[in-house]
Design a protein around this motif. Structure first.
Motif, PDB file in Angstrom:
ATOM      1  N   ASP B 164       4.797  46.072 -18.656  1.00 55.80           N
ATOM      2  CA  ASP B 164       4.879  44.614 -18.471  1.00 55.80           C
ATOM      3  C   ASP B 164       5.563  43.914 -19.641  1.00 55.80           C
ATOM      4  O   ASP B 164       5.602  42.686 -19.695  1.00 55.80           O
ATOM      5  N   GLY B 165       6.088  44.688 -20.597  1.00 52.91           N
ATOM      6  CA  GLY B 165       6.835  44.097 -21.709  1.00 52.91           C
ATOM      7  C   GLY B 165       6.023  43.907 -22.974  1.00 52.91           C
ATOM      8  O   GLY B 165       6.579  43.634 -24.034  1.00 52.91           O
ATOM      9  N   GLN B 166       4.706  44.036 -22.873  1.00 55.27           N
ATOM     10  CA  GLN B 166       3.888  43.876 -24.076  1.00 55.27           C
ATOM     11  C   GLN B 166       3.972  45.126 -24.954  1.00 55.27           C
ATOM     12  O   GLN B 166       4.266  46.224 -24.472  1.00 55.27           O
ATOM     13  N   ILE B 167       3.716  44.907 -26.247  1.00 61.48           N
ATOM     14  CA  ILE B 167       3.730  46.009 -27.214  1.00 61.48           C
ATOM     15  C   ILE B 167       2.440  45.956 -28.014  1.00 61.48           C
ATOM     16  O   ILE B 167       2.041  44.885 -28.493  1.00 61.48           O
ATOM     17  N   TYR B 168       1.795  47.099 -28.159  1.00 61.86           N
ATOM     18  CA  TYR B 168       0.612  47.206 -29.003  1.00 61.86           C
ATOM     19  C   TYR B 168       0.836  48.318 -30.021  1.00 61.86           C
ATOM     20  O   TYR B 168       1.505  49.322 -29.738  1.00 61.86           O
ATOM     21  N   ALA B 169       0.249  48.131 -31.197  1.00 63.20           N
ATOM     22  CA  ALA B 169       0.298  49.149 -32.250  1.00 63.20           C
ATOM     23  C   ALA B 169      -1.119  49.539 -32.620  1.00 63.20           C
ATOM     24  O   ALA B 169      -1.983  48.668 -32.798  1.00 63.20           O
TER      25      ALA B 169
END
Lengths: 164, 202
Positions: B164-169
């Motif tokens: 969905d385009g989100q980024i998590y680290a």
């Protein structure tokens, strides 16, 4: 797909919900996504993550889904190492259970289910990303390589003895 | 409408400007700065830019390039060689190309292939690490997008580029992990890279 070992067929055997904490669960990983030094978090996911349970299956059986998986790696973890609960955002209580979901040609097939406030969650978009990442991290801490990628293994034909 | 177009490999940032001698604007320099993660930029009709100079940011270094043109520019494409010579990153870009060709059920677990958005964001992130001492451990499809792992000893940073385009680290050393949501903006990505380097080498 390679010919299904007779011991892998369901053959009218029942679903067995009881899991021992020491029972192993196996999952295949693509060769490009595997190395012997560490477990790739991308290989794990909720909801309803498919695995093979060791009471009724051998790790190499995880490679039998399709012929192109024949040399994939297999990783494994104990049932007791599946994170039991995670509290998310201070108010959502998530819990996780291993369920035996036997298929006609894959009797040991099982799944790790996620529950929010005791309700089984099956929609991927309903799984909070931060919670799922925390779950994957905890699981991978206790996961280990079982069969290296690109290493042929003899495919055992009979089901493991339940009492082993 | 004239367009500045970047190749699918994308870039982390680009700055282009009109050459006043060629642009016919009475010596007034036309300067357009394009900073950000993007695929293309459309010029307004009155922007009669006839030459472009610019740079592609490669990690902390910039690679400069220019296109003198005999006439008005209707379309500027960044030469592919700008994106070559990425050294140790090349196999990972090749891996992303493989990932972009996956079909549904690629893993036999009925998993959807990673979405174009996830692959694009992962590629843009890798672009930003060019020239840095930051080599991934894994670049992998995941059931929710694309995962990139950096690791050193017991410390790991796992980046999930979601469909969905989100980024998590996720920063993990075996204890309670630190998880951050990452905005898709150049300054945030640069800070993330700095955080990863500091975490792994600190």
């Amino acid at each position: 797909m390679a010919e299904t070992p007779p011991g892998m067929l369901r053959s009218n055997r029942p679903r067995v919900e009881l899991f021992d904490d020491d029972e192993m669960l196996y999952r295949r990983v693509a060769p490009a996504d595997w190395n012997p030094r560490r477990i790739n978090r991308a290989a794990m996911a909720l909801p309803d993550m498919s695995v093979i349970r060791s009471q009724y299956g051998h790790p190499e059986w995880a490679r039998l889904e399709k012929s192109e998986h024949a040399l994939w790696a297999v990783v494994g973890f104990r049932v007791g190492d599946v994170p039991k609960t995670i509290q998310h955002a201070g108010m959502e209580f998530w819990s996780f259970l291993v369920k035996h979901i036997p298929l006609d040609e894959n009797y040991p097939h099982s799944e790790v289910w996620a529950f929010r406030d005791d309700q089984h969650v099956q929609a991927k978009q309903s799984i909070p990303k931060e919670m799922e990442l925390r779950w994957r991290d905890q699981l991978c801490q206790n996961c280990r390589p079982i069969i290296p990628a690109n290493e042929p293994r003899e495919i055992r034909q009979e089901s493991p003895s339940p009492d082993k | 409408m004239p367009t500045l177009a970047l190749p699918p490999d994308g870039a982390c940032g680009i700055e282009a400007r009109g050459d006043p001698a060629l642009a016919g604007h009475d010596g007034e320099e036309i300067r357009k700065s394009f900073q950000g993660l993007f695929d293309s930029y459309s010029l307004l009709k009155h922007e009669d830019i006839r030459a472009v100079r610019g740079y592609v940011r490669q990690g902390i270094q910039d690679k400069r390039f220019s296109w003198p043109q005999p006439g008005p520019i209707s379309k500027v494409e960044v030469p592919r060689e700008i994106f070559q010579n990425s050294g140790t990153l090349d196999p990972w870009f090749a891996r992303l190309a493989e990932i972009s060709n996956l079909k549904k059920d690629w893993d036999g677990y009925d998993t959807e292939p990673p979405a174009t958005t996830a692959i694009k964001n992962a590629r843009l992130f890798l672009d930003c690490t060019r020239g840095l001492d930051l080599d991934p451990e894994f670049v992998s499809p995941s059931p929710v997008g694309v995962g990139i792992t950096f690791a050193r000893d017991v410390r790991e940073v796992y980046l999930e580029f979601y469909n969905d385009g989100q980024i998590y680290a996720l920063f993990s050393d075996g204890g309670e992990p630190v998880i951050k949501r990452i905005e898709v903006a150049p300054e945030v990505i640069r800070q993330l890279i700095s955080d990863i380097q500091g975490y792994l080498h600190g």
